[in-house]
Design an enzyme around this catalytic site. Structure first.
Site, mmCIF file in Angstrom:
data_model
loop_
_atom_site.group_PDB
_atom_site.id
_atom_site.type_symbol
_atom_site.label_atom_id
_atom_site.label_comp_id
_atom_site.label_asym_id
_atom_site.label_seq_id
_atom_site.Cartn_x
_atom_site.Cartn_y
_atom_site.Cartn_z
ATOM 1 N NE ARG A 1 -1.413 6.603 1.266
ATOM 2 C CZ ARG A 1 -1.292 5.702 2.239
ATOM 3 N NH1 ARG A 1 -0.920 6.090 3.435
ATOM 4 N NH2 ARG A 1 -1.539 4.430 2.016
ATOM 5 C CG HIS B 1 -0.179 1.955 -9.239
ATOM 6 N ND1 HIS B 1 -0.365 1.573 -7.934
ATOM 7 C CD2 HIS B 1 -1.288 2.666 -9.584
ATOM 8 C CE1 HIS B 1 -1.542 2.025 -7.504
ATOM 9 N NE2 HIS B 1 -2.116 2.696 -8.486
ATOM 10 C CG LEU C 1 10.742 -16.213 -4.074
ATOM 11 C CD1 LEU C 1 10.796 -16.231 -2.544
ATOM 12 C CD2 LEU C 1 11.096 -14.799 -4.550
ATOM 13 C CD GLU D 1 3.475 -13.608 15.355
ATOM 14 O OE1 GLU D 1 3.350 -12.475 15.848
ATOM 15 O OE2 GLU D 1 3.042 -14.641 15.899
ATOM 16 C CG ASP E 1 -2.082 0.924 1.102
ATOM 17 O OD1 ASP E 1 -2.316 1.447 -0.008
ATOM 18 O OD2 ASP E 1 -2.765 1.150 2.114
ATOM 19 N NE ARG F 1 -7.534 1.620 -5.742
ATOM 20 C CZ ARG F 1 -6.386 1.855 -5.151
ATOM 21 N NH1 ARG F 1 -5.383 2.373 -5.817
ATOM 22 N NH2 ARG F 1 -6.215 1.578 -3.880
HETATM 23 C C1 FPP Z 1 -1.989 0.119 -3.339
HETATM 24 O O1 FPP Z 1 -1.524 1.435 -3.296
HETATM 25 C C2 FPP Z 1 -1.438 -0.562 -4.493
HETATM 26 C C3 FPP Z 1 -2.166 -1.149 -5.489
HETATM 27 C C4 FPP Z 1 -3.624 -1.165 -5.529
HETATM 28 C C5 FPP Z 1 -1.505 -1.771 -6.649
HETATM 29 C C6 FPP Z 1 -0.225 -2.462 -6.325
HETATM 30 C C7 FPP Z 1 0.355 -2.918 -7.605
HETATM 31 C C8 FPP Z 1 1.664 -2.986 -7.886
HETATM 32 C C9 FPP Z 1 2.736 -2.672 -6.927
HETATM 33 C C10 FPP Z 1 2.030 -3.439 -9.226
HETATM 34 C C11 FPP Z 1 2.071 -4.937 -9.248
HETATM 35 C C12 FPP Z 1 2.454 -5.377 -10.578
HETATM 36 C C13 FPP Z 1 2.881 -6.617 -10.877
HETATM 37 C C14 FPP Z 1 3.408 -6.916 -12.213
HETATM 38 C C15 FPP Z 1 2.823 -7.722 -9.892
HETATM 39 P P1 FPP Z 1 -2.605 2.609 -3.362
HETATM 40 O O2 FPP Z 1 -2.854 2.936 -4.786
HETATM 41 O O3 FPP Z 1 -3.831 2.196 -2.594
HETATM 42 O O4 FPP Z 1 -1.846 3.762 -2.642
HETATM 43 P P2 FPP Z 1 -2.490 4.913 -1.740
HETATM 44 O O5 FPP Z 1 -3.090 4.225 -0.530
HETATM 45 O O6 FPP Z 1 -1.310 5.750 -1.383
HETATM 46 O O7 FPP Z 1 -3.503 5.638 -2.566
#
Ligand code: FPP
Length: 242
Positions: A19, A32, A126, A195, A15, A66
């Site tokens: 931000r 992202h 992994l 945990e 998360d 979203r």
């Molecule tokens: C949450 O941050 C994040 C997501 C909803 C997307 C996470 C995705 C990735 C890291 C990309 C993954 C890609 C692959 C190829 C596995 P948020 O948008 O809720 O952040 P915020 O709380 O600051 O608004």
């Protein structure tokens, strides 16, 4: 020999991408993108420390709510990241698994998922489970439906085998970055005895030092699985209720 201080399976709610981008006056998708780099770094660091399973929450069943441009941006990024990263992940011995509802995903995303799984299926260094269009409630319901369809009684054992993460043990450590203190429908069944570690660090900033801090915190915990501290410390076996 395994090091008891290092979790075998780490699961992460990544998360804080939005931000991270907002703070830099960038579009959310830039956060992202940075999140993908952070995931690559984290997978490498986990491998180096002896973690054998990493499960990440990349797109939840609820993320469809979203703004449409963010959803399509995430889908594009996901498909692009798969095509770009799979050869290296394959070379690094990573087995990719995608966990979640496949219905409703575009043909392009589905193809990327299927290719990535096929190309890395014989790897075992992994296991990287990417939860995509996933929700913990969805998983419990699909497992129960599968058992009902096969006429199998739902027990803890049969449910476990029908769940989407049946190929790996339950997570030892669940980390949530970005400062929120909630589970958000992630691994509801599998995290029963995990945990938890919550950090204010935004996911793109989650580096090796942050991973080490989470592992150090985990190493200091006493996992009792319902037993008393004395039982755990003096290794007194569990007495079964039946
Ligand atoms: C949450 O941050 C994040 C997501 C909803 C997307 C996470 C995705 C990735 C890291 C990309 C993954 C890609 C692959 C190829 C596995 P948020 O948008 O809720 O952040 P915020 O709380 O600051 O608004």
């Amino acid at each position: 020999m395994t090091d008891q201080n290092v979790p075998h399976h780490i699961a992460i709610v990544m998360d804080g991408n939005g931000r991270w981008a907002n703070k830099r006056f960038l579009p959310r998708i830039a956060g992202h993108k940075q999140g993908v780099d952070s995931l690559k770094r984290c997978a490498k660091a986990c491998d180096k420390r002896g973690v054998r399973v990493l499960t990440v929450f990349a797109f939840s069943s609820e993320n469809w709510r979203r703004p449409s441009e963010e959803v399509s941006g995430l889908m594009d990024l996901f498909a692009f990241a798969l095509s770009r990263e799979v050869p290296q992940l394959k070379a690094d011995g990573v087995q990719l698994r995608f966990i979640g509802e496949r219905q409703g995903l575009s043909a392009r995303v589905l193809k990327g998922i299927e290719q990535a799984e096929a190309e890395t299926s014989s790897n075992s260094r992994l296991v990287l489970n990417v939860c995509f269009n996933y929700g913990g409630r969805w998983d419990i319901v699909q497992a129960a439906a599968k058992l009902a369809e096969q006429g199998i009684l739902a027990t803890e054992q049969s449910m476990r085998q029908a769940m989407a993460l049946a190929h790996v043990p339950d997570p030892d450590l669940v980390i949530r970055t970005g400062g929120e203190l909630r589970i958000s429908n992630f691994l509801l069944w599998q995290s029963a005895y995990s945990e938890f570690e919550f950090t204010n660090t935004l996911w793109p900033d989650f580096d090796e030092a942050a991973l080490d801090a989470a592992i150090a915190s985990y190493a200091g915990r006493e996992r009792r699985f319902g037993q008393t501290s004395d039982q755990v410390q003096f290794a007194i076996p569990c007495v079964s209720a039946d």
